[in-house]
Design a protein around this motif. Structure first.
Motif, PDB file in Angstrom:
ATOM      1  N   ALA A 132       4.415 -21.221  17.904  1.00  0.00           N
ATOM      2  CA  ALA A 132       2.961 -21.758  17.905  1.00  0.00           C
ATOM      3  C   ALA A 132       2.619 -21.860  16.457  1.00  0.00           C
ATOM      4  O   ALA A 132       1.954 -22.793  16.179  1.00  0.00           O
ATOM      5  CB  ALA A 132       2.088 -21.151  18.781  1.00  0.00           C
ATOM      6  N   THR A 166       1.038 -24.766  23.969  1.00  0.00           N
ATOM      7  CA  THR A 166       0.904 -24.371  22.740  1.00  0.00           C
ATOM      8  C   THR A 166       0.615 -25.724  21.839  1.00  0.00           C
ATOM      9  O   THR A 166       0.019 -25.711  20.882  1.00  0.00           O
ATOM     10  CB  THR A 166       1.660 -23.537  21.758  1.00  0.00           C
ATOM     11  N   THR A 212      10.091 -29.707  28.717  1.00  0.00           N
ATOM     12  CA  THR A 212      10.214 -28.476  29.706  1.00  0.00           C
ATOM     13  C   THR A 212      10.614 -28.497  31.133  1.00  0.00           C
ATOM     14  O   THR A 212      10.552 -27.827  31.713  1.00  0.00           O
ATOM     15  CB  THR A 212       8.692 -28.095  29.691  1.00  0.00           C
ATOM     16  N   LYS A 264      13.830 -16.885  19.778  1.00  0.00           N
ATOM     17  CA  LYS A 264      14.531 -17.437  21.291  1.00  0.00           C
ATOM     18  C   LYS A 264      15.951 -17.987  20.982  1.00  0.00           C
ATOM     19  O   LYS A 264      16.719 -17.266  21.895  1.00  0.00           O
ATOM     20  CB  LYS A 264      13.616 -18.736  21.763  1.00  0.00           C
TER      21      LYS A 264
HETATM   22  C1  LIG Z   1       7.911 -20.608  23.659  1.00  0.00           C
HETATM   23  C2  LIG Z   1       7.628 -22.168  23.442  1.00  0.00           C
HETATM   24  C3  LIG Z   1       6.630 -22.423  22.206  1.00  0.00           C
HETATM   25  C4  LIG Z   1       5.795 -21.367  21.632  1.00  0.00           C
HETATM   26  O1  LIG Z   1       6.583 -20.335  20.856  1.00  0.00           O
HETATM   27  P1  LIG Z   1       6.138 -18.861  20.529  1.00  0.00           P
HETATM   28  O2  LIG Z   1       7.344 -18.679  19.561  1.00  0.00           O
HETATM   29  O3  LIG Z   1       6.080 -18.419  21.789  1.00  0.00           O
HETATM   30  O4  LIG Z   1       4.961 -19.117  19.719  1.00  0.00           O
HETATM   31  C5  LIG Z   1       6.407 -23.619  22.241  1.00  0.00           C
HETATM   32  N1  LIG Z   1       7.158 -24.666  22.976  1.00  0.00           N
HETATM   33  C6  LIG Z   1       7.713 -24.491  23.802  1.00  0.00           C
HETATM   34  C7  LIG Z   1       8.326 -25.498  24.471  1.00  0.00           C
HETATM   35  C8  LIG Z   1       8.194 -22.985  24.207  1.00  0.00           C
HETATM   36  O5  LIG Z   1       8.997 -22.658  25.146  1.00  0.00           O
END
Ligand SMILES: *Cc1c(COP(=O)(O)O)cnc(C)c1O
Length: 480
Positions: A132, A166, A212, A264
């Protein structure tokens, strides 16, 4: 469970604390305590038992499957933790002269090189501490670009309705107006509606691909050209990079700026609130606006340099260095062959799980999917009253973390599964069997599922009250 303050007893001690390495200082009397501090008095066994019990209350990737869609909760190789604890990296200070930090500078420069190869971009900043935060930074670059050209009328950011929450939040934080574009029946961007949405006021588009819903938008090049032709820039939300790394590059799809979530995709434990890292990569023409400082190599020596039109700093110093180090260790271990193989296995696992669940749940978008897919409990709910929430809670009793539920918003009773590449076929088989069992129970004993989980440390917390009236202070009971 008791707090550590409520454990032990008077005089309980352990002496494995390291000796004080600093000189003793005699403080003036007015700075000295008049009472002993209320510290726990516990011995070594009590400490060991306390933290072991505490660990048992939590669920992490080392406990079992964690198919939390959009979050890529894959297993993080422990060897990368070892890399991140090397003293050469942990015992330095960002204010040290660059000559004494050549190793750290090399770490940034090397990972930058690999990330640019993976993304098809030209430059990186490692400052942002999360995805974010990267979105915010990337949008600041877009804003700086338009302003530098005297183009002040671009006040809108286009975001599809499947976007992570976000995206619109970051756009709003940068002072942009958010324009929502609906998805088409295939789950991609509706081109006709996108053409209607763009115009002289478009600052840019934010998109994740695959999105998503776990769907790769086959019109991606057309989408980015439509935005470019209107004078806007394209931001790639790289949270789903795990599906395409080493195979397809956002830079080649027409994106100008993007973030990656190192926590991630590139091996840092996450979910507990950090530290994370969301480096932002951009094309050449945005480099002059990058925040913080970049590592530059001259005649075999590294130094740090700032950009002429930098947007400033978005965090202290150079971001979370040890997350960068884990990512470098991860990328180097996987290599040119391992990176795309991880992505392929993530996609294979998601498709295998999707097909496994198709008989018992709705799967609204036809496959194949990418690294994740969205199922729906709509039919089960209509027929039994058991909702996505109940199924998710039932999964906790099967020693699995639930998937992401009620997201994306465009699918009713959504359950978003992302098994990741680190789960074996056997573990996915077990998960599918367990979920099938829960769905069968919905028809036999829905009441039991309404009260699940039955075997977790807590049942159903009141999440609304916890969010609205959080109690963050613990009252220690005074002894009589
Ligand atoms: C996790 C995620 C975010 C935000 O990332 P953070 O590291 O949690 O701030 C934004 N977009 C998508 C599609 C996500 O899965």
């Amino acid at each position: 469970m008791k707090l550590i303050f409520e454990r032990g007893g008077e005089g309980h001690r352990s002496d494995f604390l390291p000796k004080n390495a600093f000189p003793e200082v005699q403080f003036e009397e007015r700075f000295q305590r008049t009472e002993k501090p209320a510290l726990p008095e516990v011995n070594e066994v009590e400490i060991a038992q306390h933290y072991t019990q505490l660990a048992k209350q939590a669920f992490g990737v080392s406990n079992g499957m964690y198919p939390l869609g959009s979050c890529t909760m894959k297993y993080n190789p422990k060897v990368n933790e070892e890399a991140a604890s090397l003293k050469g990296f942990t015992e330095i200070h960002p204010l040290q002269p660059a000559e004494t930090m050549q190793g750290v500078a090399a770490m940034y420069a090397t990972l930058e090189k690999y990330l640019l190869e993976i993304t098809g971009m030209d430059h990186v900043t490692f400052q942002p501490a999360a995805g974010a935060h990267g979105e915010f930074t990337g949008l600041q670059l877009i804003q700086a670009y338009h302003r530098a050209r005297g183009d002040e009328k671009r006040t809108k950011i286009i975001v599809p309705d499947s976007a992570h929450g976000t995206n619109p939040a970051s756009a709003a934080m940068c002072g942009y107006q958010v324009v929502n574009v609906p998805s088409n029946e295939k789950g991609g961007i509706d081109l006709a509606l996108l053409k209607e949405a763009v115009g002289e006021d478009t600052a840019g588009l934010m998109l994740t691909n695959p999105n998503t819903l776990g769907i790769f938008d086959e019109n991606i090049e057309e989408i980015t050209s439509i935005v470019h032709e209107a004078g806007g820039l394209c931001y790639y939300d790289g949270a789903n990079l795990n599906a395409v790394m080493g195979i397809a590059r956002p830079g080649d799809m027409g994106f100008d700026v993007m973030h990656m979530n190192l926590h991630k995709t590139f091996s840092t434990p996450h979910g507990g609130g950090g530290p994370g890292s969301g480096p932002v990569a951009c094309k050449e023409f945005l480099q002059e606006f990058l925040p913080g400082r970049q590592v530059v190599c001259e005649e075999g020596k590294f130094r740090f340099a700032r950009q002429p039109k930098t947007i400033g700093s978005v965090t202290a110093f150079d971001g979370n260095a040890l997350v960068v180090l884990r990512a470098l260790a991860y990328v180097l271990t996987l290599g040119r062959e391992g990176i795309p193989q991880a992505a392929e296995n993530a996609v294979l696992n998601a498709n295998y799980m999707r097909v496994g669940l198709k008989d018992v749940m709705d799967v609204p978008y036809e496959g194949p999917c990418m690294h994740e897919f969205v199922a729906s409990a709509k039919t089960i709910k209509k027929e039994t009253g058991v909702a996505a929430l109940d199924i998710a809670k039932g999964m906790i009793d099967c020693e699995m973390h639930p998937p992401t539920i009620y997201f994306p918003l465009i699918v009713d009773e959504a359950m978003m599964f992302e098994p990741t590449e680190t789960e074996s076929k056997e573990s996915i088989d077990r998960a599918v069997e367990a979920i099938k069992g829960i769905c069968a129970k919905a028809y036999k004993d829905p009441e039991e599922l309404h009260h699940a989980p039955h075997h977790a440390p807590i049942g159903r917390p009141d999440e609304v009250t916890a969010a609205r009236h959080p109690v963050v202070r613990y009252e220690v009971k005074e002894e009589e």
